[in-house]
Motif scaffolding. Sequence first.
Motif, PDB file in Angstrom:
ATOM      1  N   VAL A  90      23.046   9.720  35.902  1.00  0.00           N
ATOM      2  CA  VAL A  90      23.546  10.876  35.149  1.00  0.00           C
ATOM      3  C   VAL A  90      23.567  10.569  33.656  1.00  0.00           C
ATOM      4  O   VAL A  90      23.162  11.408  32.829  1.00  0.00           O
ATOM      5  N   LEU A  91      24.036   9.390  33.287  1.00  0.00           N
ATOM      6  CA  LEU A  91      24.067   9.016  31.870  1.00  0.00           C
ATOM      7  C   LEU A  91      22.659   8.947  31.289  1.00  0.00           C
ATOM      8  O   LEU A  91      22.429   9.339  30.140  1.00  0.00           O
ATOM      9  N   LYS A  92      21.702   8.458  32.073  1.00  0.00           N
ATOM     10  CA  LYS A  92      20.316   8.398  31.598  1.00  0.00           C
ATOM     11  C   LYS A  92      19.765   9.803  31.351  1.00  0.00           C
ATOM     12  O   LYS A  92      19.101  10.057  30.339  1.00  0.00           O
ATOM     13  N   ILE A  93      20.045  10.728  32.260  1.00  0.00           N
ATOM     14  CA  ILE A  93      19.558  12.092  32.087  1.00  0.00           C
ATOM     15  C   ILE A  93      20.244  12.763  30.901  1.00  0.00           C
ATOM     16  O   ILE A  93      19.632  13.579  30.196  1.00  0.00           O
ATOM     17  N   SER A  94      21.518  12.417  30.662  1.00  0.00           N
ATOM     18  CA  SER A  94      22.277  13.094  29.609  1.00  0.00           C
ATOM     19  C   SER A  94      21.741  12.811  28.211  1.00  0.00           C
ATOM     20  O   SER A  94      22.028  13.570  27.279  1.00  0.00           O
ATOM     21  N   VAL A  95      20.976  11.750  28.027  1.00  0.00           N
ATOM     22  CA  VAL A  95      20.415  11.437  26.709  1.00  0.00           C
ATOM     23  C   VAL A  95      18.930  11.779  26.648  1.00  0.00           C
ATOM     24  O   VAL A  95      18.228  11.352  25.726  1.00  0.00           O
ATOM     25  N   ALA A  96      18.445  12.537  27.631  1.00  0.00           N
ATOM     26  CA  ALA A  96      17.049  12.967  27.634  1.00  0.00           C
ATOM     27  C   ALA A  96      16.927  14.350  26.993  1.00  0.00           C
ATOM     28  O   ALA A  96      17.906  14.933  26.526  1.00  0.00           O
ATOM     29  N   GLU A  97      15.723  14.872  26.987  1.00  0.00           N
ATOM     30  CA  GLU A  97      15.457  16.214  26.470  1.00  0.00           C
ATOM     31  C   GLU A  97      14.902  17.083  27.595  1.00  0.00           C
ATOM     32  O   GLU A  97      14.226  16.593  28.503  1.00  0.00           O
ATOM     33  N   THR A  98      15.189  18.362  27.489  1.00  0.00           N
ATOM     34  CA  THR A  98      14.718  19.308  28.503  1.00  0.00           C
ATOM     35  C   THR A  98      13.225  19.555  28.333  1.00  0.00           C
ATOM     36  O   THR A  98      12.714  19.653  27.212  1.00  0.00           O
ATOM     37  N   ARG A  99      12.531  19.660  29.456  1.00  0.00           N
ATOM     38  CA  ARG A  99      11.099  19.983  29.423  1.00  0.00           C
ATOM     39  C   ARG A  99      10.747  20.743  30.694  1.00  0.00           C
ATOM     40  O   ARG A  99      11.481  20.724  31.685  1.00  0.00           O
ATOM     41  N   LEU A 100       9.611  21.429  30.651  1.00  0.00           N
ATOM     42  CA  LEU A 100       9.105  22.120  31.828  1.00  0.00           C
ATOM     43  C   LEU A 100       8.364  21.123  32.706  1.00  0.00           C
ATOM     44  O   LEU A 100       7.475  20.413  32.241  1.00  0.00           O
ATOM     45  N   GLY A 101       8.738  21.057  33.933  1.00  0.00           N
ATOM     46  CA  GLY A 101       8.084  20.130  34.839  1.00  0.00           C
ATOM     47  C   GLY A 101       9.059  19.606  35.867  1.00  0.00           C
ATOM     48  O   GLY A 101      10.184  20.082  35.991  1.00  0.00           O
ATOM     49  N   VAL A 102       8.600  18.639  36.605  1.00  0.00           N
ATOM     50  CA  VAL A 102       9.422  17.995  37.628  1.00  0.00           C
ATOM     51  C   VAL A 102       9.373  16.496  37.378  1.00  0.00           C
ATOM     52  O   VAL A 102       8.283  15.895  37.475  1.00  0.00           O
ATOM     53  N   PRO A 103      10.493  15.876  37.060  1.00  0.00           N
ATOM     54  CA  PRO A 103      11.813  16.475  36.838  1.00  0.00           C
ATOM     55  C   PRO A 103      11.873  17.226  35.508  1.00  0.00           C
ATOM     56  O   PRO A 103      11.040  16.982  34.629  1.00  0.00           O
ATOM     57  N   PRO A 104      12.881  18.099  35.338  1.00  0.00           N
ATOM     58  CA  PRO A 104      12.928  18.936  34.122  1.00  0.00           C
ATOM     59  C   PRO A 104      13.567  18.239  32.925  1.00  0.00           C
ATOM     60  O   PRO A 104      14.343  18.836  32.195  1.00  0.00           O
ATOM     61  N   TYR A 105      13.220  16.983  32.708  1.00  0.00           N
ATOM     62  CA  TYR A 105      13.743  16.244  31.558  1.00  0.00           C
ATOM     63  C   TYR A 105      12.766  15.121  31.236  1.00  0.00           C
ATOM     64  O   TYR A 105      11.978  14.687  32.087  1.00  0.00           O
ATOM     65  N   THR A 106      12.807  14.654  29.992  1.00  0.00           N
ATOM     66  CA  THR A 106      11.887  13.616  29.543  1.00  0.00           C
ATOM     67  C   THR A 106      12.314  12.250  30.081  1.00  0.00           C
ATOM     68  O   THR A 106      13.466  12.038  30.454  1.00  0.00           O
ATOM     69  N   ALA A 107      11.378  11.322  30.081  1.00  0.00           N
ATOM     70  CA  ALA A 107      11.666   9.967  30.559  1.00  0.00           C
ATOM     71  C   ALA A 107      12.485   9.200  29.538  1.00  0.00           C
ATOM     72  O   ALA A 107      12.518   9.538  28.347  1.00  0.00           O
ATOM     73  N   PHE A 108      13.144   8.153  30.018  1.00  0.00           N
ATOM     74  CA  PHE A 108      13.980   7.342  29.133  1.00  0.00           C
ATOM     75  C   PHE A 108      13.116   6.516  28.180  1.00  0.00           C
ATOM     76  O   PHE A 108      13.522   6.250  27.055  1.00  0.00           O
ATOM     77  N   PHE A 109      11.933   6.119  28.634  1.00  0.00           N
ATOM     78  CA  PHE A 109      10.982   5.387  27.799  1.00  0.00           C
ATOM     79  C   PHE A 109       9.715   6.211  27.655  1.00  0.00           C
ATOM     80  O   PHE A 109       9.274   6.867  28.604  1.00  0.00           O
ATOM     81  N   ASP A 110       9.102   6.175  26.456  1.00  0.00           N
ATOM     82  CA  ASP A 110       7.852   6.886  26.247  1.00  0.00           C
ATOM     83  C   ASP A 110       6.681   5.981  26.643  1.00  0.00           C
ATOM     84  O   ASP A 110       6.879   4.891  27.207  1.00  0.00           O
ATOM     85  N   ALA A 111       5.459   6.452  26.355  1.00  0.00           N
ATOM     86  CA  ALA A 111       4.273   5.697  26.757  1.00  0.00           C
ATOM     87  C   ALA A 111       4.191   4.335  26.084  1.00  0.00           C
ATOM     88  O   ALA A 111       3.613   3.390  26.627  1.00  0.00           O
ATOM     89  N   ALA A 112       4.790   4.209  24.912  1.00  0.00           N
ATOM     90  CA  ALA A 112       4.779   2.932  24.185  1.00  0.00           C
ATOM     91  C   ALA A 112       6.002   2.087  24.517  1.00  0.00           C
ATOM     92  O   ALA A 112       6.276   1.100  23.829  1.00  0.00           O
TER      93      ALA A 112
END
Length: 288
Positions: free
Chosen positions: A26-48
């Motif tokens: 829950v804490l990890k999701i709470s610091v993410a951003e909303t996006r369209l898709g599954v799951p509806p939030y961004t990952a904790f780490f980006d591609a880099a």
Amino acid sequence: MTRRQGLIAILWLWSAALFVLPLIIVLKISVAETRLGVPPYTAFFDAAHHVTANTENYSRLFTDSLYVKAYLGSLKTAFIATLIALLMGYPMAYAIARAPAHRRDLWLLLVMLPFWTSFLVRIYAWIGLLRPSGIINTVLQALGIIDAPLHMLNTNGAVYLGIVYTYLPFMVLPLYARLEKLDASLLEAARDLGATPWRAFCAVTLPLSMPGIVAGCLLVFIPAVGEFVIPELLGGPNTLMIGRVLWNEFFTNRDWPVASAVTAVLLILLVAPIVWVQRLQARGDLAP
């Protein structure tokens, strides 16, 4: 590893699997951003492999009046409902504790009896009782007490009624457990010293039952703050509680990061009184 250590390890693993791990998610999701898709939030780490966490969701909770009103409304509703449950539950617990020993089990059974029925069924039953064409209004009109149906459903009073009715056993049982152990000779000594029944209650019974009062209040207050079903079914459209906000964010808006941030702040609000009580017990301010 001894048997005692094994049992403690099982408890720690159980807590980690059912509380700590979900809380971390829950804490990890709470610091993410909303996006369209599954799951509806961004990952904790980006591609880099850079952390993409941000605190904007938490800032939004304290700048948007909707969330502030929802938190304050939930705390207010839970506090009033807990106070009513205490005023009703204390006399009940005291009467059961002072009843003959062969009757106490029956009274406790009657306190627990509502739990034999589904929670939703019991709340829907209150809808049938409180609605304009319900049993209460029908009986009052038949007796000539009222001329028009009373507006009882979809009100704050109905929410308080539903919460108190649902969680009253959680207030009665800890109080009974404490009052049942009370030494009756202390009250006799107080009366021998000239204390009135009310004075003896305030000076002896009430202080010694304080741990039961605290435990009962926490058991009622904590679930009442996050209650969703009762305000949704018995409360009106103006009944704003954090449980309804969570539902809307998760399932209507599909804004999981904000909903997770709401959940994290709510958890802090609920854990704070528990920590406070434990500190009082550790210092001896609250009698064990």
